[in-house]
Design a protein around this motif. Structure first.
Motif: not given
Length: 382
Positions: A274, A277-278, A372-375, A379
């Motif tokens: 986590e 993330e982002q 970008r790191l998402e979930g 992406h």
């Protein structure tokens, strides 16, 4: 007078040593060219990489390209790879460089992964007249010393750092902190980010290369909040980069994380979870690109290995395909002619984009892609 005479003798001796060294380097280069001009049979290529610890699909990309090239051959012959694992170690990397340099049957070397290894090893290769294709090393020092046979297949730290600083400005970040690893890669990337930030009006509120523990980071977090820090640029490689990001979040740093290509790894989400993330990081390969060359490569890679190729797989594939192109274009396996051919190459299409090369051997025009790191997954940003 006596002091002047001694100084003159010392200077003359130094000049003689330099001339002897340059002469020896020139003779080694000529000796290799002459030997390879007459050579028949397989075209030998050395590969130095931390295969056991940080392969990341590089060997798979190489092998895919090797099999495709050898279906038809190059200059009527097959390519043969001689692989060595450098363990990402300067000492082991230099031992491999000396071994490769002493083999007059070798035409080129592909490697190493880390700039800290590649920069000193390149001196050995150039001295021995070997062509070096560097698919991962981004330190500006690699091509800044005037070596004739070094070709970099990835944007350097100046290009990547500048692109990330421009992105930070476009996102509205005006007070950034930099956390970097104190090596060739980290310093170069941090410098480039800071230089571009100053040009576009983003203030660098702090620049840090080390911390003792979480308490140390908590003091930094408090300081950055007071300074209005709205982004943190991390010039670090994996897996250390993931550990740093995790610790930054534990210490209370809430600002968005930006990073260079050293953080471009699926292991970022696996290790930092986590905390990452982002985070937005730089890359040079987009497997979702609709270009025919990219989709054919992705399809062949998936069919063979059952996984989607990443940046290093693409770099391994492109490195060998580019060498095959240079061999065909130059019509010879002489490293001097191959380097000359590549430095005159404009808009060669690889799966990681168009490649043009300048007189120093640096690639230009190659796209820098943001992710970008998402979930837990990357992406690709437009």
């Amino acid at each position: 007078m006596r002091r002047k005479a001694i100084a003159f003798i010392a200077a003359a001796a130094l000049m003689t040593m330099c001339l002897a060294s340059c002469s020896r380097a020139g003779s080694l280069s000529q000796e290799r060219d002459q030997a390879l001009r007459k050579q028949t049979g397989d075209i030998l290529v050395g590969v130095a990489w931390p295969f056991a610890s940080r392969n990341d699909g590089f060997r798979e990309g190489l092998q895919l390209a090797l099999d495709e090239i050898n279906e038809h051959g190059v200059l009527g012959h097959r390519l043969q790879l001689i692989e060595q694992d450098d363990n990402n170690s300067v000492t082991e990397g230099l031992e491999i460089a000396q071994s490769f340099s002493g083999n007059l049957k070798l035409t080129a070397v592909i490697g190493h992964r880390s700039s800290a290894v590649t920069v000193p090893a390149a001196q050995d290769y150039d001295h021995a007249g070997l062509l070096l294709l560097a698919p991962s090393s981004t330190a500006p020092a690699l091509t800044a010393s005037g070596m004739e046979r070094v070709i970099r297949l990835i944007p350097n730290d100046k290009q990547i750092g500048s692109a990330m600083a421009k992105f930070a400005f476009a996102q509205g970040y005006r007070h950034a902190a930099i956390f970097y690893t104190n090596d060739e890669y980290g310093r170069g990337l941090a410098n480039a980010f800071e230089d571009e930030a100053e040009r576009n009006g983003t203030q660098i509120v702090d620049r840090v290369s080390d911390y003792k523990d979480l308490n140390d980071l908590r003091r930094l977090a408090d300081k950055w909040k007071l300074l209005g820090c709205d982004a943190v640029f991390v010039a670090e490689s994996m897996p250390e980069g993931a550990a740093l990001i995790s610790d930054l979040r534990k210490a209370g740093v809430e600002a968005p994380i930006l990073g260079g290509d050293g953080l471009d790894s699926a292991a970022l989400a696996e290790t930092a979870g986590e905390a990452a993330e982002q985070a937005v990081v730089a890359s040079i390969f987009d497997p979702t690109d609709k270009a025919d060359a990219v989709q054919q490569f992705v399809r062949r890679y998936k069919d063979r290995y059952g996984a989607e190729p990443g940046k290093m797989a693409a770099q391994g594939y492109d490195a060998l395909q580019l060498l095959a192109y240079a061999l065909t274009k130059a019509g010879t396996r002489e490293p001097s002619k191959l380097a000359e051919t590549l430095k005159g190459t404009k808009s060669w299409q690889g799966v990681a984009g168009l490649h043009s090369f300048d007189g120093q051997g640096d690639v230009s025009g190659m796209p820098i892609i943001l992710k970008r790191l998402e979930g837990g997954k990357f992406h690709y940003l437009p």
